[in-house]
Design a protein around this motif. Structure first.
Motif, PDB file in Angstrom:
ATOM      1  N   ASN A  58       0.679  -1.289   0.063  1.00  0.00           N
ATOM      2  CA  ASN A  58      -0.025   0.051  -0.139  1.00  0.00           C
ATOM      3  C   ASN A  58       0.715   1.325  -0.179  1.00  0.00           C
ATOM      4  OD1 ASN A  58       0.530   0.789   2.968  1.00  0.00           O
ATOM      5  ND2 ASN A  58      -0.442  -1.266   3.121  1.00  0.00           N
ATOM      6  N   GLY A  59       0.125   2.318  -0.136  1.00  0.00           N
ATOM      7  CA  GLY A  59       1.141   3.725  -0.188  1.00  0.00           C
ATOM      8  C   GLY A  59       1.649   3.981   1.096  1.00  0.00           C
ATOM      9  N   THR A  60       0.916   3.592   2.143  1.00  0.00           N
ATOM     10  CA  THR A  60       1.790   3.913   3.727  1.00  0.00           C
ATOM     11  C   THR A  60       2.836   3.279   3.891  1.00  0.00           C
ATOM     12  OG1 THR A  60      -0.669   4.450   4.406  1.00  0.00           O
ATOM     13  CG2 THR A  60       1.003   3.999   6.245  1.00  0.00           C
ATOM     14  N   LEU A  63       5.594   4.863   1.785  1.00  0.00           N
ATOM     15  CA  LEU A  63       6.067   6.058   2.619  1.00  0.00           C
ATOM     16  C   LEU A  63       6.971   5.645   3.744  1.00  0.00           C
ATOM     17  CD1 LEU A  63       3.117   8.273   2.657  1.00  0.00           C
ATOM     18  CD2 LEU A  63       5.251   9.053   1.843  1.00  0.00           C
ATOM     19  N   THR A  84      -2.833  16.921   3.563  1.00  0.00           N
ATOM     20  CA  THR A  84      -2.419  15.748   2.997  1.00  0.00           C
ATOM     21  C   THR A  84      -3.135  14.689   4.098  1.00  0.00           C
ATOM     22  OG1 THR A  84      -0.656  14.325   2.282  1.00  0.00           O
ATOM     23  CG2 THR A  84      -0.382  15.488   4.470  1.00  0.00           C
ATOM     24  N   PHE A  85      -2.968  13.464   3.289  1.00  0.00           N
ATOM     25  CA  PHE A  85      -3.207  12.177   4.288  1.00  0.00           C
ATOM     26  C   PHE A  85      -2.342  12.189   5.388  1.00  0.00           C
ATOM     27  CE2 PHE A  85      -3.414   7.432   4.444  1.00  0.00           C
ATOM     28  CZ  PHE A  85      -4.488   7.240   5.106  1.00  0.00           C
ATOM     29  N   VAL A 130       3.671  17.047  -1.523  1.00  0.00           N
ATOM     30  CA  VAL A 130       2.703  15.971  -1.473  1.00  0.00           C
ATOM     31  C   VAL A 130       1.879  16.662  -2.967  1.00  0.00           C
ATOM     32  CG1 VAL A 130       0.271  15.190  -0.894  1.00  0.00           C
ATOM     33  CG2 VAL A 130       2.339  15.130   0.748  1.00  0.00           C
ATOM     34  N   ASP A 156       5.353  12.334  -2.436  1.00  0.00           N
ATOM     35  CA  ASP A 156       4.113  11.834  -2.252  1.00  0.00           C
ATOM     36  C   ASP A 156       3.308  12.132  -3.275  1.00  0.00           C
ATOM     37  OD1 ASP A 156       1.656  10.719  -1.431  1.00  0.00           O
ATOM     38  OD2 ASP A 156       1.778  11.285   0.664  1.00  0.00           O
ATOM     39  N   ALA A 158       0.629  10.075  -4.357  1.00  0.00           N
ATOM     40  CA  ALA A 158      -0.532   9.105  -4.216  1.00  0.00           C
ATOM     41  C   ALA A 158      -1.687   9.581  -4.878  1.00  0.00           C
ATOM     42  CB  ALA A 158      -0.945   9.187  -2.711  1.00  0.00           C
ATOM     43  N   HIS A 159      -1.757  11.127  -5.401  1.00  0.00           N
ATOM     44  CA  HIS A 159      -2.793  11.706  -5.989  1.00  0.00           C
ATOM     45  C   HIS A 159      -2.394  11.867  -7.703  1.00  0.00           C
ATOM     46  CE1 HIS A 159      -4.397  13.950  -2.143  1.00  0.00           C
ATOM     47  NE2 HIS A 159      -4.477  12.781  -2.050  1.00  0.00           N
ATOM     48  N   SER A 182       0.126   5.373  -4.458  1.00  0.00           N
ATOM     49  CA  SER A 182      -0.934   4.553  -3.825  1.00  0.00           C
ATOM     50  C   SER A 182      -1.915   4.143  -4.913  1.00  0.00           C
ATOM     51  CB  SER A 182      -1.568   5.304  -2.574  1.00  0.00           C
ATOM     52  OG  SER A 182      -2.743   4.687  -2.458  1.00  0.00           O
ATOM     53  N   HIS A 184      -4.881   2.551  -3.949  1.00  0.00           N
ATOM     54  CA  HIS A 184      -6.225   2.464  -3.338  1.00  0.00           C
ATOM     55  C   HIS A 184      -7.337   2.899  -4.376  1.00  0.00           C
ATOM     56  CE1 HIS A 184      -9.591   3.569  -0.666  1.00  0.00           C
ATOM     57  NE2 HIS A 184      -9.004   2.527   0.238  1.00  0.00           N
ATOM     58  N   LYS A 187      -7.941   5.860  -5.683  1.00  0.00           N
ATOM     59  CA  LYS A 187      -6.865   6.827  -6.600  1.00  0.00           C
ATOM     60  C   LYS A 187      -6.989   6.582  -8.076  1.00  0.00           C
ATOM     61  CE  LYS A 187      -5.414   7.962  -2.536  1.00  0.00           C
ATOM     62  NZ  LYS A 187      -4.330   7.433  -1.665  1.00  0.00           N
ATOM     63  N   GLY A 194      -2.622  -1.259  -2.628  1.00  0.00           N
ATOM     64  CA  GLY A 194      -1.346  -1.324  -3.288  1.00  0.00           C
ATOM     65  C   GLY A 194      -0.533  -0.038  -3.348  1.00  0.00           C
ATOM     66  N   TYR A 329      -8.293  17.775   3.262  1.00  0.00           N
ATOM     67  CA  TYR A 329      -7.938  16.966   4.660  1.00  0.00           C
ATOM     68  C   TYR A 329      -8.360  17.714   5.593  1.00  0.00           C
ATOM     69  CZ  TYR A 329      -5.991  13.724   1.488  1.00  0.00           C
ATOM     70  OH  TYR A 329      -5.630  12.659   0.204  1.00  0.00           O
TER      71      TYR A 329
HETATM   72  C1  LIG Z   1      -3.861   7.479  -0.313  1.00  0.00           C
HETATM   73  C2  LIG Z   1      -2.868   8.373   0.104  1.00  0.00           C
HETATM   74  C3  LIG Z   1      -1.602   7.769   0.985  1.00  0.00           C
HETATM   75  C4  LIG Z   1      -1.738   6.313   1.441  1.00  0.00           C
HETATM   76  O1  LIG Z   1      -2.210   5.429   0.507  1.00  0.00           O
HETATM   77  P1  LIG Z   1      -2.654   3.878   0.885  1.00  0.00           P
HETATM   78  O2  LIG Z   1      -2.283   3.073  -0.187  1.00  0.00           O
HETATM   79  O3  LIG Z   1      -3.929   4.176   1.417  1.00  0.00           O
HETATM   80  O4  LIG Z   1      -1.997   3.435   2.152  1.00  0.00           O
HETATM   81  C5  LIG Z   1      -0.448   8.519   1.210  1.00  0.00           C
HETATM   82  N1  LIG Z   1      -0.563   9.819   0.714  1.00  0.00           N
HETATM   83  C6  LIG Z   1      -1.578  10.486   0.097  1.00  0.00           C
HETATM   84  C7  LIG Z   1      -1.480  11.889   0.145  1.00  0.00           C
HETATM   85  C8  LIG Z   1      -2.643   9.787  -0.146  1.00  0.00           C
HETATM   86  O5  LIG Z   1      -3.765  10.328  -0.605  1.00  0.00           O
END
Ligand SMILES: *Cc1c(COP(=O)(O)O)cnc(C)c1O
Length: 384
Positions: A58-60, A63, A84-85, A130, A156, A158-159, A182, A184, A187, A194, A329
């Motif tokens: 996953n994205g976390t 990181l 941000t997340f 981010v 980051d 993820a977006h 990420s 998810h 996304k 993932g 957020y």
């Molecule tokens: C979704 C997201 C993450 C984490 O991704 P996961 O796959 O949900 O763990 C990290 N940073 C940002 C900005 C995100 O939007």
């Protein structure tokens, strides 16, 4: 009155082709740690232009491993954005280091390079920009600061898979040490759960590969002795952050459709902007000339000084009309956990003001321009 139709802010697009690719791996020899993972990583490299990619659970996790790979000391500090997340900030703490924030630009809600500069101290080691909503941060300015102060940069993204910055793909790591993604379902492309890290550094790539698999290696150049073909050694404390082959198959299939998804998302954002631009009650973030964003989000900015409803009333009124929206957020520094670390309201006024105004509108490839017109109509009729 019952709402005519319900809309959430995001939704995955899964085709029968995607499903067939997943089913094929289910009947293959490997469900995990098989050849599809490497194929997905190669496809990510081909798309972004990065030398290496590491697929992760996953994205976390991405990181987490990105910060771990930097061998940080407890006194080292990372700077990220409050908009941000939470994982973008947490990752510095996972690595046993510290985190602080720099305020955002009002026009993009992305981290402001001028604000980063104010927060740099001799302990600063990492910058974590981010790419909020999918719009790239001003990476040239951020990379210049990193070079001047000898800092690592983790993007980051993820977006932002599918986004461009000054003609380079986000994820190419032209301005950073590593980029994380990420996958998810909300996304732009998904593997269920993932994530991935891209990098151009052979050294970081090797560390990340070992960290992904519990810290275990069979690399003959690292092994201290050679007992036999079964032999492996553990040199670092890693994790099981592997993606499965079923997920990687879905990722490969989704990646082929990414450019189409991006084109559709950009078209829908244009439609939202066209319909909202003359209404003084509302605003939106602006796309900068250096960016071609794969929009993950389209936040509506509600100007509460022009209406009588407060944010909660707007949100609830839209919900009763079938718009099941989200807010991206709550500023990370206002979370109770971060209050305990000493952050407080007023620390990042631009981010806090942005939070007061923002509500993310529905945005996903299966949405039509007709849906957008309906949604904006509902908003204009409801918000007063
Ligand atoms: C979704 C997201 C993450 C984490 O991704 P996961 O796959 O949900 O763990 C990290 N940073 C940002 C900005 C995100 O939007």
């Amino acid at each position: 009155m019952l709402p005519k139709q319900k809309y959430t802010y995001g939704k995955q697009s899964i085709s029968w082709g995607d499903i067939w690719e997943v089913v094929k791996t289910l009947r293959s020899d490997y469900l995990t740690q098989g050849p599809t993972i490497k194929k997905f990583e190669d496809a990510i490299c081909a798309y972004t232009g990065a030398k290496h990619a590491v697929a992760l659970s996953n994205g976390t996790a991405a990181l987490h491993l990105a910060t771990l790979a930097l061998d940080l000391k407890p006194s080292d500090v990372g700077i990220t954005t409050p908009i941000t997340f939470i994982a973008s900030a947490n990752c510095m703490l996972y690595a046993g280091a510290q985190v602080t924030f720099a305020d955002v630009e009002p026009t993009t809600a992305n981290i402001d390079a001028a604000q980063i500069k104010k927060h740099i101290t001799p302990n600063t080691k990492v910058l974590i920009p981010v790419h909020f909503t999918g719009q790239s941060c001003d990476m040239e300015a951020i990379a210049a600061l990193a070079k001047q102060h000898n800092l690592f940069v983790i993007e980051d993204a993820a977006h932002a898979i599918g986004s461009d910055y000054k003609g380079t793909k986000v994820g190419s790591c032209a301005y950073s040490d590593m980029t994380i993604f990420s996958f998810h379902p909300v996304k732009t492309i998904t593997t269920g759960e993932g994530g991935a890290i891209t990098t151009n550094s052979e050294e970081l790539y090797k560390k990340l590969m070992t960290l992904r698999t519990i810290g275990v290696t069979k690399d003959p150049s690292i092994l201290l002795k050679q007992d036999g073909p079964w032999y492996y050694e553990m040199h670092t404390l890693g994790f099981n952050y592997r993606l499965t082959d079923m997920q990687a198959a879905l990722g490969i299939s989704q990646l082929k459709k990414l450019d189409g998804f991006v084109a559709k998302r950009r078209e829908l954002v244009d439609e939202y902007k066209k319909l909202l631009k003359d209404d003084l009650r509302f605003g939106y973030l602006e796309e900068q000339s250096y960016s071609k964003a794969a929009f993950h989000l389209f936040p509506l900015l509600v100007h509460h000084d022009k209406i009588s409803m407060n944010k909660k009333q707007v949100f609830e009124a839209l919900k009763s009309c079938g718009l099941l929206l989200q807010v991206h957020y709550i500023p990370v520094h206002l979370q109770p956990f971060y209050s305990k670390l000493g952050f407080k309201e007023g620390d990042y006024p631009v981010a806090e003001k942005y939070y007061q105004q923002a509500i993310s509108l529905p945005l996903y490839p299966s949405l039509t321009k007709g849906d957008v017109r309906y949604i904006v109509g509902v908003i204009k009729d409801t918000v007063r």
